[in-house]
Design a protein around this motif. Structure first.
Motif, PDB file in Angstrom:
ATOM      1  N   VAL A   1      92.148 -83.483  48.515  1.00 25.90           N
ATOM      2  CA  VAL A   1      92.199 -83.927  49.915  1.00 25.90           C
ATOM      3  C   VAL A   1      91.513 -85.275  50.041  1.00 25.90           C
ATOM      4  O   VAL A   1      90.436 -85.478  49.496  1.00 25.90           O
ATOM      5  CB  VAL A   1      91.443 -82.944  50.845  1.00 25.90           C
TER       6      VAL A   1
ATOM      7  N   LEU B   1      89.110 -77.494  53.951  1.00 23.15           N
ATOM      8  CA  LEU B   1      89.499 -78.649  53.122  1.00 23.15           C
ATOM      9  C   LEU B   1      88.309 -79.191  52.320  1.00 23.15           C
ATOM     10  O   LEU B   1      88.503 -79.921  51.357  1.00 23.15           O
ATOM     11  CB  LEU B   1      90.131 -79.746  53.990  1.00 23.15           C
TER      12      LEU B   1
ATOM     13  N   ILE C   1      96.759 -84.151  49.882  1.00 24.27           N
ATOM     14  CA  ILE C   1      96.628 -83.964  51.328  1.00 24.27           C
ATOM     15  C   ILE C   1      95.856 -85.158  51.886  1.00 24.27           C
ATOM     16  O   ILE C   1      94.820 -85.543  51.328  1.00 24.27           O
ATOM     17  CB  ILE C   1      95.872 -82.653  51.647  1.00 24.27           C
TER      18      ILE C   1
END
Ligand code: F6R
Length: 260
Positions: A246, A240, A210
């Motif tokens: 991420v 997140l 991500i």
């Protein structure tokens, strides 16, 4: 890249860039690398894409890579995060139009490989449509990469404050701030749709990688809350913090309030 450095803290994987251009070029390069890596393996690259002001320069750089460095999108399958509801997909405010105008119309992606929640369907069909969208993502083995922007209220996709961390693709009500931020695109606030179809937070976090890109000082407060504040459904992007795959890519202005 000289104006970019990555900082792995015990909490987060941050890439801080000197300005919007560097952040966008860096982000585009990461996306191109996924596409190229998959091509080497003879596989498809399944990309989750965002709209809004933030990714425009990323898409410009991808188009440049396509035109000058022969980056091909023939193996790309795309799934966009969201679309207003209701909206005609041909309308210039629709995200279908946005994607065609800012990326798809300029590269060699196969039209049949493009997926954007289409908001032309009747309201009674939406639940089936949303289940089908999730099923399609699953049928390709899930997303290899999800590109995200962030709303000033912490939304990712159109997962507005209060969205469940377990949410999947569904019809959502747009937050007043989200509608206000869209007013410029629609001319008047009355013209901004009240709803959208958005993939869910659960859908997003299942992606292999991500990338959340934030640019500009308008995003500095929410970035500080999302990265340093409490993890809460009131700031959907705060989830997140707990996801190791991420990467937060910030320009200097968006990073201004996060400290060390
Ligand atoms: C758009 C999307 C939204 C935007 C966010 C930021 O597909 O999912 O979450 O990323 O609203 O928008 P901009 O980039 O216009 O500030």
């Amino acid at each position: 890249m000289s104006n970019t450095f990555t900082k792995h803290t015990d909490r987060q994987n941050l890439t801080l860039c000197s300005d919007a251009e560097q952040a966008s070029i860096y982000t585009a390069r990461q996306i191109a690398d996924v596409i190229l890596e998959k091509q080497k393996q003879g596989e498809r690259a399944i990309l989750g894409l965002a709209t809004g002001k933030t990714p425009i320069k990323v898409y410009q750089e991808l188009i440049r890579l396509h035109k000058t460095e022969k980056l091909s999108f023939h193996n790309v399958i795309s799934f966009n995060l969201d679309e207003y509801y209701p909206i005609c997909s041909k309308s210039i405010q629709s995200y279908s139009y946005f994607m065609q105008h800012h990326l798809f119309g300029h590269v060699d992606i196969q039209p049949g490989n493009i997926h954007i929640p289409h908001a032309d369907c009747s309201s009674d069909r939406i639940p089936f449509y949303c289940t089908d969208y999730e099923e399609k993502i699953r049928s390709f083995g899930g997303l290899d990469l999800q590109l995200l922007g962030i709303g000033r209220n912490g939304h990712i996709g159109f997962n507005e404050p209060g969205s469940s961390f377990d949410s999947t693709t569904r019809l959502v009500d747009l937050h007043a701030l989200t509608r206000k931020d869209a007013e410029g695109d629609f001319g008047t606030i009355e013209n901004v749709p009240y709803q959208a179809i958005s993939v869910g937070i659960h859908t997003i976090i299942k992606a292999q990688k991500i990338m959340l890109l934030a640019i500009g000082k308008d995003k500095s407060q929410i970035i500080s809350k999302a990265l340093r504040g409490e993890i809460s459904t009131e700031v959907p992007a705060s989830l997140l913090q707990t996801i190791p795959h991420v990467e937060f890519i910030l320009d200097r202005d968006a990073a201004a309030l996060i400290g060390d």
